[in-house]
Structures are given as C-alpha cells and as structure tokens.
Write an enzyme that holds these catalytic residues in place. Sequence first.
Site, short mmCIF file in Angstrom:
data_model
loop_
_atom_site.label_atom_id
_atom_site.label_comp_id
_atom_site.label_asym_id
_atom_site.label_seq_id
_atom_site.Cartn_x
_atom_site.Cartn_y
_atom_site.Cartn_z
N TYR A 145 41.02 39.40 39.79
CA TYR A 145 42.10 39.89 40.65
C TYR A 145 41.51 40.77 41.75
O TYR A 145 40.50 41.45 41.55
CB TYR A 145 43.15 40.67 39.86
CG TYR A 145 42.63 41.89 39.13
CD1 TYR A 145 42.65 43.16 39.72
CD2 TYR A 145 42.13 41.79 37.83
CE1 TYR A 145 42.19 44.27 39.05
CE2 TYR A 145 41.67 42.90 37.15
CZ TYR A 145 41.70 44.14 37.76
OH TYR A 145 41.23 45.25 37.08
N ASP A 148 43.38 47.03 46.08
CA ASP A 148 43.21 48.03 47.13
C ASP A 148 43.47 49.41 46.57
O ASP A 148 44.07 49.56 45.50
CB ASP A 148 44.23 47.81 48.27
CG ASP A 148 43.86 46.67 49.20
OD1 ASP A 148 42.70 46.22 49.17
OD2 ASP A 148 44.74 46.25 49.96
N HIS A 172 39.19 57.30 34.94
CA HIS A 172 39.43 55.86 34.98
C HIS A 172 38.32 55.12 34.24
O HIS A 172 38.58 54.20 33.45
CB HIS A 172 39.48 55.42 36.45
CG HIS A 172 39.92 54.01 36.65
ND1 HIS A 172 41.20 53.57 36.42
CD2 HIS A 172 39.21 52.92 37.08
CE1 HIS A 172 41.29 52.28 36.70
NE2 HIS A 172 40.10 51.86 37.10
N SER A 223 45.13 54.24 38.89
CA SER A 223 45.87 52.99 39.09
C SER A 223 47.35 53.25 39.37
O SER A 223 47.94 52.62 40.25
CB SER A 223 45.74 52.10 37.85
OG SER A 223 44.42 51.66 37.67
#
Length: 249
Positions: A145, A148, A172, A223
């Site tokens: 995938y 941005d 993360h 995210s």
Amino acid sequence: MSEAATTLDGWYGLHDFRKMDWTSWKQLSNDERTSAINEFQQFLKKLNDVQDQDQGSHSFYTIVGQKADFVLFILRPTMEELNELENEFNKLTIADYTVPTYSYVSVVELGSYGSKESDEDPYENPYVKSRLYPKLPKSNHICFYPMDKKREGNDNWYMLSMEDRKKLMYDHGMIGRQYAGKIKQIISGSVGFDDWEWGVTLYADDVLQFKKIVYEMRFDETSARYGEFGAFYVGNLLEDQDLPKFLHV
C-alpha cells in the site's frame, strides 16, 4: 522551517500490477500459449540470475480481488535498469494479454529518526546494507500500500519539530518490532517519484498478520493523526514453476 529528515537510499523499485486479458488469452492455440509461457519463464530466469548475483531482487505474486491478477516487484541499482526491464517485459508475448492496472516507482530507504550519530559510513554497515539492498523473501503472502503524511491544519506532519517526529516514529516503530519474525517490511520512498510519499511492502507466511499490524498501528498517533493511505493489494506467492498452472485455460 522544521528540520527535514535525512534518508539512506538503496535500490530503486518498481511495483508492476497487471490484469490478465483472459478472453484474448483463451483465443490462442495451446502451442501459442506454451510458447508465450516459456518466453515469460526465460524472463523470470534472467531475474533470478541477477538476484543470485546480489545485483537486484524481485517478487512475483498473484493478487486476490479485482484490482489485479499479479504483481512483479523489481529492485535494481538504477532507475535506468528498472525502465529497461519494464520495456523488456512489455515486449514479451504475454504482455499483449495483460492490462496494466497500477504501478509504483520508489527507492528503498531508511529514515534518520531512529539513527544515532556516528563517524562510520552507514553504507558500509552490514545491517544497513541488508535493509537498503534486500533479497526479497519468498513468503506465502504479500501486502502493498502507498501512504502519505498529512499536511492539514493542526495535523501537519511537516510542521512538527524534529524532536516530536522522532518521538512519534519511535513509538510507531515499537509496534512494528512486535511483529519481528512474523512480517518482513520494505519501506520505499517515492517523494518526487510517484503520487504518494512512501510505498510499504509487507511479507508474511500468515496472511492474517497484515490485518493485525495495520489495525494495531491505526491506534498509534503517527497513523491516527498523520497517516493517509492508498489502496491495499494482497496476494499469494507464485513460484516460477507454477506459472503454467496459473496461466492454464
């Protein structure tokens, strides 16, 4: 102006997604299909030979769903080599019976958020080299995938300080480390190369691990606040010797 993160850059990558034109493919005689398959297998053998010499790598997977039938992901030292291979494939007989549905151009990268200052040339570090010039695995499944970082109002990643971005990327990354041994991840940068900023390619033997890691990371601030995602592609390993079975009609 916020400080820009530096990157270490490795091999250039092309994700080439194709649909089969099964209706036209069926119109060929058995001999014509066999000849086209043999030619395609010779092309794949050439890719394997380069991989064996550590001069590049590739993955070949079928894709589940209507977005594509297969993907060929190729890594090479230069953009020129990628273009040559793209053109070489397009000149194969099999290409006449495929329809390009999506492609993605990028370069394998490592960001500076988690790195430490050192006088050592990072490109000579064995671990760094293995990340920038990887031999792509032959796991059972692939997931790709593009993504941005947001640039909207208070959720503008590029207006954050380097310190804030480092902290967010550290948190993360800790989620990703929980999937070590279950998922192999290739991050490739595409700013200036394609329509998104990064491409993420995941490999796993257990396809359910893709759902688990993507879902868990949705709750991470990096995210949840700053991530934007494109279409997801998931598929199954296609070994070279299984190509005739895949193309059998």
